[in-house]
Design a protein around this motif. Structure first.
Motif, PDB file in Angstrom:
ATOM      1  N   UNK A  10      -1.706  -4.605  -7.981  1.00  0.00           N
ATOM      2  CA  UNK A  10      -1.047  -5.694  -8.142  1.00  0.00           C
ATOM      3  C   UNK A  10       0.380  -5.618  -7.424  1.00  0.00           C
ATOM      4  N   UNK A  11       1.173  -6.344  -7.750  1.00  0.00           N
ATOM      5  CA  UNK A  11       2.605  -6.365  -7.382  1.00  0.00           C
ATOM      6  C   UNK A  11       3.557  -5.666  -8.448  1.00  0.00           C
ATOM      7  N   UNK A  39      -4.378   3.503   2.233  1.00  0.00           N
ATOM      8  CA  UNK A  39      -4.130   3.411   3.536  1.00  0.00           C
ATOM      9  C   UNK A  39      -2.876   2.384   3.455  1.00  0.00           C
ATOM     10  N   UNK A  40      -1.886   2.795   4.120  1.00  0.00           N
ATOM     11  CA  UNK A  40      -0.731   1.684   4.400  1.00  0.00           C
ATOM     12  C   UNK A  40      -0.762   0.984   5.813  1.00  0.00           C
ATOM     13  N   UNK A  84       6.584   5.646 -11.981  1.00  0.00           N
ATOM     14  CA  UNK A  84       8.020   5.727 -11.057  1.00  0.00           C
ATOM     15  C   UNK A  84       7.388   5.231  -9.539  1.00  0.00           C
ATOM     16  N   UNK A  85       6.749   4.095  -9.313  1.00  0.00           N
ATOM     17  CA  UNK A  85       6.353   3.664  -8.104  1.00  0.00           C
ATOM     18  C   UNK A  85       7.632   3.350  -7.391  1.00  0.00           C
ATOM     19  N   UNK A  86       7.214   3.585  -6.039  1.00  0.00           N
ATOM     20  CA  UNK A  86       8.055   3.403  -4.917  1.00  0.00           C
ATOM     21  C   UNK A  86       7.642   2.528  -3.845  1.00  0.00           C
ATOM     22  N   UNK A  87       8.449   2.015  -2.950  1.00  0.00           N
ATOM     23  CA  UNK A  87       7.987   1.342  -1.906  1.00  0.00           C
ATOM     24  C   UNK A  87       7.111   1.837  -0.992  1.00  0.00           C
ATOM     25  N   UNK A 113       1.304  -3.127  -4.233  1.00  0.00           N
ATOM     26  CA  UNK A 113       2.636  -3.557  -3.456  1.00  0.00           C
ATOM     27  C   UNK A 113       3.772  -3.204  -4.431  1.00  0.00           C
ATOM     28  N   UNK A 114       4.577  -2.440  -3.886  1.00  0.00           N
ATOM     29  CA  UNK A 114       5.850  -2.015  -4.772  1.00  0.00           C
ATOM     30  C   UNK A 114       7.008  -2.485  -3.837  1.00  0.00           C
ATOM     31  N   UNK A 115       7.603  -3.698  -4.619  1.00  0.00           N
ATOM     32  CA  UNK A 115       8.740  -4.429  -3.849  1.00  0.00           C
ATOM     33  C   UNK A 115       9.697  -4.899  -4.959  1.00  0.00           C
TER      34      UNK A 115
END
Length: 116
Positions: A10-11, A39-40, A84-87, A113-115
């Motif tokens: 999720x976001x 995979x980004x 501690x998620x990052x973009x 998605x980390x935003x």
């Protein structure tokens, strides 16, 4: 047939957490190694973490200290707790179960998605 069903993507905002789950169904009798890959966009698929049925773990440097892989052998489920998620963690995450040296099963992927 064997299927891997993923959930938990999720976001999330930077600094947040997500917990991914992947459960195998069908005729699978043993899972020697369970893992998570991602995979980004524009990048190759990379290993995030693996865990054996005995509980031995391995992490990519980027995940170490923030992510925790765990499993429930009875439920044939692998989890990935992401803190501690990052973009830079934004990617499609795939679970992988290795049944034999040559036989792997893959999930369909779940978007993280980390935003802000």
């Amino acid at each position: 047939q064997v299927q891997l069903v993923e959930s938990g993507g999720g976001l999330v905002q930077p600094g947040g957490s997500l917990r991914l789950s992947c459960t195998a169904s069908g005729s699978i009798f043993s899972i020697y190694v369970m893992g998570w890959y991602r995979q980004a966009p524009g990048k190759q698929r990379e290993l995030v973490a693996t865990i054996t049925t005995n509980g031995y773990t391995n992490y990519a440097d980027s995940a170490k200290g923030r992510f925790t892989i765990s499993r429930d052998n009875a439920k044939k489920t692998v989890y990935l707790q992401m803190n501690s998620l990052k973009a830079e963690d934004t990617a499609v995450y795939y679970c992988n179960f290795r049944a034999t040296l040559r036989l792997d099963y893959w999930g369909q992927g779940t978007q993280v998605t980390v935003s802000s």
